[in-house]
Design a protein around this motif. Structure first.
Motif, PDB file in Angstrom:
ATOM      1  N   ASP A 111      26.805  -0.747  59.619  1.00 55.36           N
ATOM      2  CA  ASP A 111      27.110  -2.017  59.060  1.00 55.36           C
ATOM      3  C   ASP A 111      28.087  -2.771  59.830  1.00 55.36           C
ATOM      4  OD1 ASP A 111      25.372  -1.173  57.053  1.00 55.36           O
ATOM      5  OD2 ASP A 111      27.069  -0.719  55.497  1.00 55.36           O
ATOM      6  N   HIS A 112      29.048  -2.137  60.473  1.00 49.41           N
ATOM      7  CA  HIS A 112      30.025  -2.674  61.055  1.00 49.41           C
ATOM      8  C   HIS A 112      30.287  -2.491  62.752  1.00 49.41           C
ATOM      9  CE1 HIS A 112      32.369  -4.614  57.828  1.00 49.41           C
ATOM     10  NE2 HIS A 112      31.991  -3.408  57.073  1.00 49.41           N
ATOM     11  N   ARG A 113      29.248  -1.741  63.159  1.00 50.41           N
ATOM     12  CA  ARG A 113      29.333  -1.357  64.611  1.00 50.41           C
ATOM     13  C   ARG A 113      30.376  -1.050  65.309  1.00 50.41           C
ATOM     14  NH1 ARG A 113      25.274  -6.519  65.795  1.00 50.41           N
ATOM     15  NH2 ARG A 113      26.442  -7.469  64.078  1.00 50.41           N
ATOM     16  N   PHE A 114      31.409  -0.454  64.367  1.00 47.90           N
ATOM     17  CA  PHE A 114      32.679   0.198  64.917  1.00 47.90           C
ATOM     18  C   PHE A 114      33.750  -1.146  65.070  1.00 47.90           C
ATOM     19  CE2 PHE A 114      29.914   3.443  66.808  1.00 47.90           C
ATOM     20  CZ  PHE A 114      30.618   4.465  66.075  1.00 47.90           C
ATOM     21  N   ASN A 115      33.668  -2.151  64.696  1.00 44.92           N
ATOM     22  CA  ASN A 115      34.654  -3.337  64.591  1.00 44.92           C
ATOM     23  C   ASN A 115      35.611  -3.345  63.387  1.00 44.92           C
ATOM     24  OD1 ASN A 115      32.604  -4.213  62.973  1.00 44.92           O
ATOM     25  ND2 ASN A 115      32.605  -6.407  63.680  1.00 44.92           N
ATOM     26  N   ASN A 116      35.365  -2.463  62.377  1.00 40.68           N
ATOM     27  CA  ASN A 116      36.313  -2.291  61.404  1.00 40.68           C
ATOM     28  C   ASN A 116      37.347  -1.506  61.366  1.00 40.68           C
ATOM     29  OD1 ASN A 116      34.608  -0.125  61.510  1.00 40.68           O
ATOM     30  ND2 ASN A 116      34.400   0.189  59.049  1.00 40.68           N
ATOM     31  N   GLY A 117      37.740  -1.171  62.678  1.00 35.74           N
ATOM     32  CA  GLY A 117      38.996  -0.524  62.920  1.00 35.74           C
ATOM     33  C   GLY A 117      39.080   0.993  62.728  1.00 35.74           C
ATOM     34  N   PRO A 118      40.058   1.822  63.094  1.00 37.90           N
ATOM     35  CA  PRO A 118      40.184   3.097  63.052  1.00 37.90           C
ATOM     36  C   PRO A 118      40.340   3.846  61.823  1.00 37.90           C
ATOM     37  CG  PRO A 118      42.144   2.370  64.052  1.00 37.90           C
ATOM     38  CD  PRO A 118      41.517   0.970  63.727  1.00 37.90           C
ATOM     39  N   LEU A 119      40.631   3.134  60.797  1.00 42.81           N
ATOM     40  CA  LEU A 119      41.255   3.773  59.460  1.00 42.81           C
ATOM     41  C   LEU A 119      39.822   5.012  59.095  1.00 42.81           C
ATOM     42  CD1 LEU A 119      42.884   3.507  57.106  1.00 42.81           C
ATOM     43  CD2 LEU A 119      41.752   1.861  56.115  1.00 42.81           C
ATOM     44  N   VAL A 120      38.510   4.469  59.440  1.00 45.37           N
ATOM     45  CA  VAL A 120      37.591   5.367  59.164  1.00 45.37           C
ATOM     46  C   VAL A 120      38.048   6.768  59.714  1.00 45.37           C
ATOM     47  CG1 VAL A 120      36.165   4.838  61.080  1.00 45.37           C
ATOM     48  CG2 VAL A 120      35.017   5.763  59.326  1.00 45.37           C
ATOM     49  N   LEU A 121      38.530   7.029  60.787  1.00 45.91           N
ATOM     50  CA  LEU A 121      38.960   8.250  61.470  1.00 45.91           C
ATOM     51  C   LEU A 121      39.867   8.933  60.368  1.00 45.91           C
ATOM     52  CD1 LEU A 121      39.330   7.221  65.191  1.00 45.91           C
ATOM     53  CD2 LEU A 121      37.397   7.846  64.059  1.00 45.91           C
ATOM     54  N   THR A 122      40.949   8.323  59.961  1.00 46.07           N
ATOM     55  CA  THR A 122      41.675   9.194  59.040  1.00 46.07           C
ATOM     56  C   THR A 122      41.007   9.368  57.891  1.00 46.07           C
ATOM     57  OG1 THR A 122      42.804   7.053  58.228  1.00 46.07           O
ATOM     58  CG2 THR A 122      43.803   8.085  60.111  1.00 46.07           C
TER      59      THR A 122
END
Length: 342
Positions: free
Chosen positions: A233-244
């Protein structure tokens, strides 16, 4: 700039021990850059909390700035929780089946404090047959479309063909609410939507939020959702919050890894899932992820590029430099069929 991005990601994760000496050499301009990056990607509250947890000393002005952001995030979290409970009560009173997605579960159930996981909006998933009824109830209770969608008059087949939700609604308290009929974006996802699985609704779980029983998707389905949302959906441009998000989810919940990888395989997204999970493993080495190394040499290539992709999350995706880097990565065949980047 790159060393500050690495430092920021290390500070919010558990990859390595940050020494006081590393922070002492930072200039005021360095701290300003770190704070701006953290704020723009919604990780400033987490940065403040991790600095406290790691007992690292930072300039008073920076500490005050981050503390104020954390306090505002905590106040916002209370507002978002109240809105979630209001929506739950309203829809339940009309026997409208609903699931709270992503942030509602992560902030209120998974993270140590809701303030650590800022939410932009509240996403609710409903059976498509009940979508119109839910929409009518919210309109009846004062919810309205933001100006951008002011002309929208109700759900339509045409809209739902290219969107996973009807146009957003604004609550009387100023919270954006999205009513979804699908989990994945129809145009971006390479796989069949989760709701197409007959067992999806049966896998959902109940969790307590401020004394109320709220229905959420299963941790296994949520893991796949988070990965697909960030990559497709965001092609990794929605920030690193997904990692945490993923690290806390795996640490606190039981994941059915067999089911997860099966769903990823069926949906032709196994490489993408492996990449994201390698990124999580890179920054949270103690996290246990089953079958992550089963891709052989391809998995090793993904692991080697974990940091590269994570650093891209802190950049403006629309910049030419990022496009160039992603093009080179794609050309090397690291992700294979990763058409979801473009």
């Amino acid at each position: 700039m790159m060393h500050l991005k690495r430092l920021l990601l290390d500070l919010i994760s558990e990859r390595q021990t940050i020494t006081q000496q590393q922070l002492d050499v930072l200039t005021d301009a360095d701290w300003a850059t770190i704070c701006e990056m953290a704020m723009s990607h919604r990780i400033a509250p987490l940065l403040y909390w991790q600095l406290k947890q790691k007992m690292l000393v930072i300039p008073v002005s920076v500490s005050e700035r981050l503390r104020n952001i954390y306090k505002k995030s905590a106040i916002r979290a209370v507002k978002m929780q109240a809105e979630l409970l209001k929506l739950h009560q309203l829809l339940s009173s009309q026997r409208i089946h609903h699931i709270a997605l992503k942030g509602s579960y992560l902030a209120n159930v998974i993270y140590p404090h809701a303030a650590l996981r800022p939410m932009r909006d509240i996403d609710l998933l409903l059976p498509q047959a009940q979508l119109a009824g839910a929409y009518e109830q919210l309109i009846k209770h004062g919810y309205r479309h933001p100006p951008k969608y002011a002309k929208y008059k109700g759900s339509s087949d045409d809209w739902l063909k290219f969107s996973k939700h009807i146009p957003p609604l604004l609550s009387p308290t100023g919270v954006i609410v999205e009513l979804h009929h699908k989990v994945f974006h129809p145009e971006n996802s390479p796989s069949e939507d989760l709701v197409a699985d007959d067992n999806f609704w049966y896998r959902c779980i109940v969790a307590h939020v401020a004394g109320q029983q709220i229905l959420f998707m299963s941790p296994t389905d949520l893991l796949l959702h988070l990965i697909m949302h960030a990559s497709y959906d965001h092609r990794f441009n929605n920030g690193p919050l997904v990692l945490t998000d993923i690290a806390y989810l795996i640490e606190h919940c039981t994941i059915d890894w067999s089911l997860f990888w099966q769903a990823a395989q069926v949906g032709s997204s196994k490489d993408g899932c492996s990449l994201v999970l390698h990124m999580v493993k890179y920054y949270f080495p103690e996290i246990r992820i089953e079958s992550l190394d089963d891709l052989g040499s391809k998995g090793q290539s993904l692991a080697m590029d974990a940091e590269r992709f994570a650093l891209l999350m802190l950049q403006d995706y629309e910049s030419r430099a990022v496009h160039a880097t992603l093009s080179k990565i794609k050309a090397r065949g690291i992700v294979g069929k990763a058409k979801w980047f473009f």
